[in-house]
Design an enzyme around this catalytic site. Structure first.
Site, PDB file in Angstrom:
ATOM      1  N   GLY A 174       0.818  -1.194   0.000  1.00 22.16           N
ATOM      2  CA  GLY A 174       0.000   0.000   0.000  1.00 22.16           C
ATOM      3  C   GLY A 174       0.853   1.246   0.000  1.00 22.16           C
ATOM      4  O   GLY A 174       2.047   1.218   0.295  1.00 22.16           O
TER       5      GLY A 174
ATOM      6  N   GLN B 206       2.196   5.193  -1.666  1.00 25.51           N
ATOM      7  CA  GLN B 206       2.627   5.848  -2.899  1.00 25.51           C
ATOM      8  C   GLN B 206       4.143   5.733  -3.047  1.00 25.51           C
ATOM      9  O   GLN B 206       4.699   4.674  -2.764  1.00 25.51           O
ATOM     10  CB  GLN B 206       2.121   7.293  -2.891  1.00 25.51           C
ATOM     11  CG  GLN B 206       0.589   7.372  -2.771  1.00 25.51           C
ATOM     12  CD  GLN B 206       0.048   8.777  -2.883  1.00 25.51           C
ATOM     13  OE1 GLN B 206       0.406   9.530  -3.773  1.00 25.51           O
ATOM     14  NE2 GLN B 206      -0.826   9.152  -1.957  1.00 25.51           N
TER      15      GLN B 206
ATOM     16  N   THR C 102       8.103   6.178  -2.287  1.00 25.38           N
ATOM     17  CA  THR C 102       9.005   6.413  -1.177  1.00 25.38           C
ATOM     18  C   THR C 102      10.415   6.070  -1.603  1.00 25.38           C
ATOM     19  O   THR C 102      10.641   5.478  -2.668  1.00 25.38           O
ATOM     20  CB  THR C 102       8.596   5.618   0.074  1.00 25.38           C
ATOM     21  OG1 THR C 102       9.302   6.126   1.212  1.00 25.38           O
ATOM     22  CG2 THR C 102       8.908   4.135  -0.079  1.00 25.38           C
TER      23      THR C 102
ATOM     24  N   HIS D 115      14.198   4.311  -0.474  1.00 25.35           N
ATOM     25  CA  HIS D 115      14.967   3.451   0.419  1.00 25.35           C
ATOM     26  C   HIS D 115      16.440   3.613   0.076  1.00 25.35           C
ATOM     27  O   HIS D 115      16.795   3.776  -1.104  1.00 25.35           O
ATOM     28  CB  HIS D 115      14.577   1.978   0.267  1.00 25.35           C
ATOM     29  CG  HIS D 115      13.189   1.660   0.705  1.00 25.35           C
ATOM     30  ND1 HIS D 115      12.676   2.074   1.919  1.00 25.35           N
ATOM     31  CD2 HIS D 115      12.197   0.962   0.092  1.00 25.35           C
ATOM     32  CE1 HIS D 115      11.426   1.638   2.027  1.00 25.35           C
ATOM     33  NE2 HIS D 115      11.112   0.971   0.934  1.00 25.35           N
TER      34      HIS D 115
ATOM     35  N   ALA E  53       8.097   5.581   7.535  1.00 32.20           N
ATOM     36  CA  ALA E  53       7.058   5.235   6.565  1.00 32.20           C
ATOM     37  C   ALA E  53       6.518   3.837   6.836  1.00 32.20           C
ATOM     38  O   ALA E  53       7.215   2.989   7.403  1.00 32.20           O
ATOM     39  CB  ALA E  53       7.621   5.309   5.145  1.00 32.20           C
TER      40      ALA E  53
ATOM     41  N   GLY F 116       4.216   0.727   4.784  1.00 33.05           N
ATOM     42  CA  GLY F 116       3.575   0.212   3.579  1.00 33.05           C
ATOM     43  C   GLY F 116       3.505  -1.292   3.666  1.00 33.05           C
ATOM     44  O   GLY F 116       4.541  -1.966   3.755  1.00 33.05           O
TER      45      GLY F 116
ATOM     46  N   ALA G 180       9.852   1.652   7.515  1.00 32.35           N
ATOM     47  CA  ALA G 180      11.198   2.176   7.282  1.00 32.35           C
ATOM     48  C   ALA G 180      11.402   3.391   8.175  1.00 32.35           C
ATOM     49  O   ALA G 180      10.600   4.330   8.147  1.00 32.35           O
ATOM     50  CB  ALA G 180      11.394   2.561   5.822  1.00 32.35           C
TER      51      ALA G 180
ATOM     52  N   CYS H 203       5.319   9.893  -0.556  1.00 28.92           N
ATOM     53  CA  CYS H 203       3.996   9.433  -0.146  1.00 28.92           C
ATOM     54  C   CYS H 203       2.887  10.378  -0.592  1.00 28.92           C
ATOM     55  O   CYS H 203       1.822  10.450   0.028  1.00 28.92           O
ATOM     56  CB  CYS H 203       3.936   9.212   1.361  1.00 28.92           C
ATOM     57  SG  CYS H 203       5.128   7.971   1.931  1.00 28.92           S
TER      58      CYS H 203
END
Length: 241
Positions: A89, A91, A93, A95, A163, A165, A178, A194
């Site tokens: 889920g 938008q 992001t 890493h 974040a 997800g 994260a 996001c």
């Protein structure tokens, strides 16, 4: 804005008596994103089949961007790193090194088959972890992730420090959270993180906030907080590279 997730009971997310300890794994080198996703999917299938224990996997990735199921092409402003579409889920992001990614593979059918309660528990895990470093993380009803107030930047300014997800398959979770420990924050400028474009809302990290902690420090705090919210863990020995 009042956040209804704060009122969701979390104790029922702890491990049931029959479940045993969650395996706790730490990888000490940056892992390829697609390899990590393949490993997560295989482990989630094994957990659903009761062939493997639940797992929390801590790692870092090389610099990259991921787009979740709500991702918009226009949110990628500068394709400076590889972009991966993913089934989690959320938008877009980022890493990369200096960010602690925790992939969480739990059997919610046994714990509590409630997506909102699971997300609330992940938020609580992050907030407790940050509190170990005297950082007050907060939920926002209209924005995903965990946020910190930044009065030093101006009235109403806030930065995102973590974040979330997730994806569920047969009620087993994968992907996860994260936390920004000491990533290169300029890498976030190539996306609309996001989907949040309001200039009052930025991105920060523990080190950016003046807390010179190490990744090992964060790992210790993550494990302690996880056990408070979800139940006992057992480290894999030896922990793989």
């Amino acid at each position: 804005m009042v956040n209804v997730r704060e009122n969701i009971g979390l104790m029922t997310l702890s491990d049931p008596a029959e479940g045993g300890a969650v395996e706790w794994r730490i990888s000490d080198s940056a892992l390829d994103y697609l390899d990590a996703v393949a490993a997560m999917e295989a482990r989630a299938a094994a957990i659903a089949a009761r062939e493997a224990p639940e797992l929390v996997w801590l790692l870092e990735h090389p610099p990259l961007y991921t787009s979740g199921t709500s991702g918009k092409a226009g949110d990628l402003l500068d394709p400076r790193f590889p972009l991966f579409s993913t089934g989690r889920g959320g938008q877009l992001t980022y890493h990369g090194p200096g960010q602690r990614v925790a992939y969480v593979m739990l059997d919610l059918k046994r714990r509590r088959p409630d997506v909102r309660a699971f997300v609330a528990a992940l938020e609580d895990w992050i907030i407790r972890t940050l509190a170990a470093f005297n950082v007050r993380g907060e939920r926002r009803e209209d924005r995903v992730g965990v946020w910190v107030k930044r009065p030093d930047k101006g009235p109403g300014f806030e930065d995102k420090i973590a974040a979330i997800g997730v994806r569920l398959r047969r009620w087993v979770s994968f992907h996860g959270i994260a936390i920004n420990v000491e990533p290169d924050l300029s890498h976030f400028s190539a996306i609309v993180p996001c989907g949040v474009a309001d200039p009052r809302y930025g991105v920060t990290s523990l080190v950016d906030l003046g807390h010179p902690v190490t990744m090992a420090d964060v790992d210790v705090a993550l494990r302690r907080a996880f056990e408070e919210v979800f139940g006992s863990t057992a480290a894999r020995v030896p922990e793989p590279s």
